[in-house]
Design a protein around this motif. Structure first.
Motif: not given
Length: 203
Positions: A13-14, A18-24, A155-167
């Motif tokens: 993501x440019x 927002x980027x989940x990786x950037x947050x961590x 950090x990894x979320x639940x399988x087949x879910x749509x919640x991102x770390x940034x959320x």
């Protein structure tokens, strides 16, 4: 002892999205700053990093400036999202460019990356973090970085879910603790290596 850290976020993501990786990564750098480390983070996708395995692939290649930031820092943090159980293609590009260190040495015959500590950040919504960390640790060690104990946070979320770390409203406590330990161990080892560099590789 003053230390610096440089982080490359290999999100797809440019900026400025927002980027989940950037947050961590940011949380990791914040922990490093608690120890007096001066930190900087960039997104690889915001630069033109040409394919190749040398330190300069010619006209319009942005890698040389990023390479210099890596070498100017005492601590290098490499972060990647999880895609199909693997690190991102952007992260692979960064590793391939770091490969040039294998043929670049200082006056003592040491790889130019010797004496620098590396840590890893991985974020995703599917399993793959341990696999990514293992591959990045090996790659970074191959090109001359030193890996401290427990030098990865993920950090990894639940399988087949749509919640991102940034959320997430708040980072889970166990992730906070792990991230703090990454910073603590990276700083500890970086100080040791500054005080006692690797020996000459020239026989």
């Amino acid at each position: 002892m003053a230390l610096t850290a440089f982080a490359i976020n290999c999100t797809l993501t440019s900026s400025p999205d927002e980027s989940s990786c950037e947050r961590l990564i940011t949380e990791t750098l914040t922990e490093l700053e608690r120890h007096g480390v001066t930190c900087e983070q960039v997104r690889a996708v915001d630069f033109n990093i040409k394919p190749g395995v040398t330190s300069d692939e010619g006209e319009d290649d942005d890698w040389p400036q990023l390479r210099q930031k890596v070498l100017d820092a005492d601590i290098f943090i490499l972060g990647s999202p999880v895609w199909l159980g693997h690190h991102s293609s952007v992260c692979q590009r960064v590793l391939e460019r770091l490969n040039a260190f294998l043929d670049e040495t200082d006056d003592e015959g040491r790889m130019v990356s010797f004496g620098r500590v590396a840590g890893v950040v991985a974020v995703g919504n599917e399993d793959g973090a341990h696999h990514i960390i293992a591959e990045l640790f090996q790659g970074l060690n191959d090109v001359g970085f030193t890996i401290p104990a427990n030098a990865a946070t993920y950090w990894v979320g639940e399988a087949m879910q749509d919640v991102d770390f940034k959320d997430l409203e708040q980072t889970p406590e166990n992730i906070q603790t792990t991230t703090a330990n990454v910073a603590l161990n990276c700083v500890h080892l970086a100080k040791l290596l500054k005080q006692n560099p690797y020996p000459s590789q020239v026989s």
